[in-house]
Design an enzyme around this catalytic site. Structure first.
Site, PDB file in Angstrom:
ATOM      1  N   PRO A   9      20.763 -16.677  46.871  1.00  0.00           N
ATOM      2  CA  PRO A   9      20.282 -17.974  46.422  1.00  0.00           C
ATOM      3  C   PRO A   9      20.662 -18.334  44.991  1.00  0.00           C
ATOM      4  O   PRO A   9      20.651 -17.484  44.106  1.00  0.00           O
ATOM      5  CB  PRO A   9      18.760 -17.862  46.547  1.00  0.00           C
ATOM      6  N   ASN A  10      20.990 -19.591  44.846  1.00  0.00           N
ATOM      7  CA  ASN A  10      21.311 -20.228  43.555  1.00  0.00           C
ATOM      8  C   ASN A  10      22.687 -19.858  43.014  1.00  0.00           C
ATOM      9  O   ASN A  10      23.128 -20.419  42.020  1.00  0.00           O
ATOM     10  CB  ASN A  10      20.230 -19.930  42.493  1.00  0.00           C
ATOM     11  N   ARG A  17      24.766 -23.296  36.349  1.00  0.00           N
ATOM     12  CA  ARG A  17      23.443 -22.697  36.212  1.00  0.00           C
ATOM     13  C   ARG A  17      23.392 -21.744  35.014  1.00  0.00           C
ATOM     14  O   ARG A  17      24.181 -20.784  34.962  1.00  0.00           O
ATOM     15  CB  ARG A  17      23.192 -21.896  37.490  1.00  0.00           C
ATOM     16  N   TYR A  22      25.148 -16.658  33.124  1.00  0.00           N
ATOM     17  CA  TYR A  22      26.019 -16.456  34.282  1.00  0.00           C
ATOM     18  C   TYR A  22      27.458 -16.952  34.082  1.00  0.00           C
ATOM     19  O   TYR A  22      28.277 -16.818  34.987  1.00  0.00           O
ATOM     20  CB  TYR A  22      25.403 -17.125  35.521  1.00  0.00           C
ATOM     21  N   ASN A  71      25.554  -9.688  46.302  1.00  0.00           N
ATOM     22  CA  ASN A  71      24.677 -10.101  45.216  1.00  0.00           C
ATOM     23  C   ASN A  71      23.564 -10.905  45.877  1.00  0.00           C
ATOM     24  O   ASN A  71      23.730 -12.093  46.167  1.00  0.00           O
ATOM     25  CB  ASN A  71      25.419 -10.938  44.178  1.00  0.00           C
ATOM     26  N   ALA A  74      17.974 -13.520  43.646  1.00  0.00           N
ATOM     27  CA  ALA A  74      16.520 -13.325  43.520  1.00  0.00           C
ATOM     28  C   ALA A  74      15.941 -12.493  44.672  1.00  0.00           C
ATOM     29  O   ALA A  74      14.932 -11.788  44.490  1.00  0.00           O
ATOM     30  CB  ALA A  74      15.831 -14.683  43.439  1.00  0.00           C
ATOM     31  N   ASP A  84      16.257  -3.597  54.664  1.00  0.00           N
ATOM     32  CA  ASP A  84      16.283  -2.994  56.003  1.00  0.00           C
ATOM     33  C   ASP A  84      17.582  -3.312  56.734  1.00  0.00           C
ATOM     34  O   ASP A  84      18.111  -2.470  57.475  1.00  0.00           O
ATOM     35  CB  ASP A  84      15.103  -3.495  56.842  1.00  0.00           C
ATOM     36  N   GLU A  95      26.168  -3.209  45.656  1.00  0.00           N
ATOM     37  CA  GLU A  95      25.299  -4.242  45.065  1.00  0.00           C
ATOM     38  C   GLU A  95      25.886  -4.682  43.726  1.00  0.00           C
ATOM     39  O   GLU A  95      26.250  -3.832  42.902  1.00  0.00           O
ATOM     40  CB  GLU A  95      23.906  -3.631  44.840  1.00  0.00           C
ATOM     41  N   HIS A  97      25.376  -7.457  40.362  1.00  0.00           N
ATOM     42  CA  HIS A  97      24.674  -8.512  39.624  1.00  0.00           C
ATOM     43  C   HIS A  97      25.523  -8.905  38.433  1.00  0.00           C
ATOM     44  O   HIS A  97      26.070  -8.028  37.743  1.00  0.00           O
ATOM     45  CB  HIS A  97      23.298  -8.040  39.139  1.00  0.00           C
ATOM     46  N   SER A  99      24.504 -10.459  35.674  1.00  0.00           N
ATOM     47  CA  SER A  99      23.800 -10.150  34.420  1.00  0.00           C
ATOM     48  C   SER A  99      23.315  -8.698  34.424  1.00  0.00           C
ATOM     49  O   SER A  99      23.280  -8.041  35.476  1.00  0.00           O
ATOM     50  CB  SER A  99      22.610 -11.098  34.250  1.00  0.00           C
ATOM     51  N   ARG A 104      16.576  -7.669  31.289  1.00  0.00           N
ATOM     52  CA  ARG A 104      15.888  -8.950  31.474  1.00  0.00           C
ATOM     53  C   ARG A 104      14.420  -8.712  31.829  1.00  0.00           C
ATOM     54  O   ARG A 104      13.871  -7.659  31.526  1.00  0.00           O
ATOM     55  CB  ARG A 104      16.644  -9.766  32.530  1.00  0.00           C
ATOM     56  N   ARG A 108      12.836  -8.169  37.427  1.00  0.00           N
ATOM     57  CA  ARG A 108      14.222  -8.017  37.873  1.00  0.00           C
ATOM     58  C   ARG A 108      14.640  -6.548  37.921  1.00  0.00           C
ATOM     59  O   ARG A 108      15.750  -6.214  38.292  1.00  0.00           O
ATOM     60  CB  ARG A 108      15.175  -8.779  36.952  1.00  0.00           C
TER      61      ARG A 108
HETATM   62  C1  DQA Z   1      21.439 -12.000  39.613  1.00  0.00           C
HETATM   63  C2  DQA Z   1      20.180 -11.450  38.912  1.00  0.00           C
HETATM   64  C3  DQA Z   1      18.935 -11.869  39.652  1.00  0.00           C
HETATM   65  O1  DQA Z   1      17.786 -11.347  38.996  1.00  0.00           O
HETATM   66  C4  DQA Z   1      18.814 -13.388  39.687  1.00  0.00           C
HETATM   67  O2  DQA Z   1      17.687 -13.777  40.423  1.00  0.00           O
HETATM   68  C5  DQA Z   1      20.045 -14.049  40.168  1.00  0.00           C
HETATM   69  C6  DQA Z   1      21.353 -13.508  39.794  1.00  0.00           C
HETATM   70  C7  DQA Z   1      22.719 -11.694  38.829  1.00  0.00           C
HETATM   71  O3  DQA Z   1      23.780 -11.804  39.429  1.00  0.00           O
HETATM   72  O4  DQA Z   1      22.671 -11.388  37.632  1.00  0.00           O
HETATM   73  O5  DQA Z   1      19.976 -15.094  40.792  1.00  0.00           O
HETATM   74  O6  DQA Z   1      21.543 -11.368  40.876  1.00  0.00           O
END
Ligand code: DQA
Length: 137
Positions: A9-10, A17, A22, A71, A74, A84, A95, A97, A99, A104, A108
């Protein structure tokens, strides 16, 4: 080699954003660079803001590709379901991320993905996806 990048998401808002966290590049532009850099890799990309769609995608690709770069954004910090799903599939998941989640907010710092991931990369900006592809190669 077949690798898919799955963004949660996002992350469709990358470029607009919170650019101080980011960056200012859209994922679509960055993905084009990746495709040029890794010509020998069959790369695909999926993004959703919906938890169930991310789970469905993991089920769909999790038995027929060589690597998944996830990724979960959230949902990383909330989704037992995505954790799962990773346990239930065969393809290894890295995985990523953008950031440094450990520098943070406290919430997180817990991930439902990490215990089920073959590796974790965070804090390298978009370059983390590049490094994740290299880890599969
Ligand atoms: C994120 C870190 C997450 O905590 C956050 O909710 C994101 C982006 C990152 O790529 O740094 O949406 O996954």
């Amino acid at each position: 080699m077949k690798i898919i990048i799955i963004n949660g998401p996002n992350l469709n808002l990358l470029g607009k954003r919170e650019p101080e966290i980011y960056g200012s590049q859209t994922f679509e532009d960055y993905f084009k660079d990746l495709q040029l850099r890794f010509k020998n890799v069959e790369l695909s990309y999926f993004q959703s803001n919906i938890e169930g769609e991310l789970i469905d995608k993991l089920h769909e690709v999790g038995f027929n590709c060589d690597g998944i770069i996830l990724n979960a954004a959230a949902y990383t910090h909330t989704s037992v379901g995505i954790g799962d799903a990773i346990k239930g599939i065969e393809t290894p998941v890295v995985e990523v991320h953008i950031s440094n989640i450990h520098a943070r907010e406290e919430f997180r710092q817990h991930s439902y993905i990490s215990p089920n991931a073959s590796g974790v990369l965070f804090g390298f900006g978009l370059k983390g996806y590049d490094l994740a592809i290299q880890s599969f190669l």
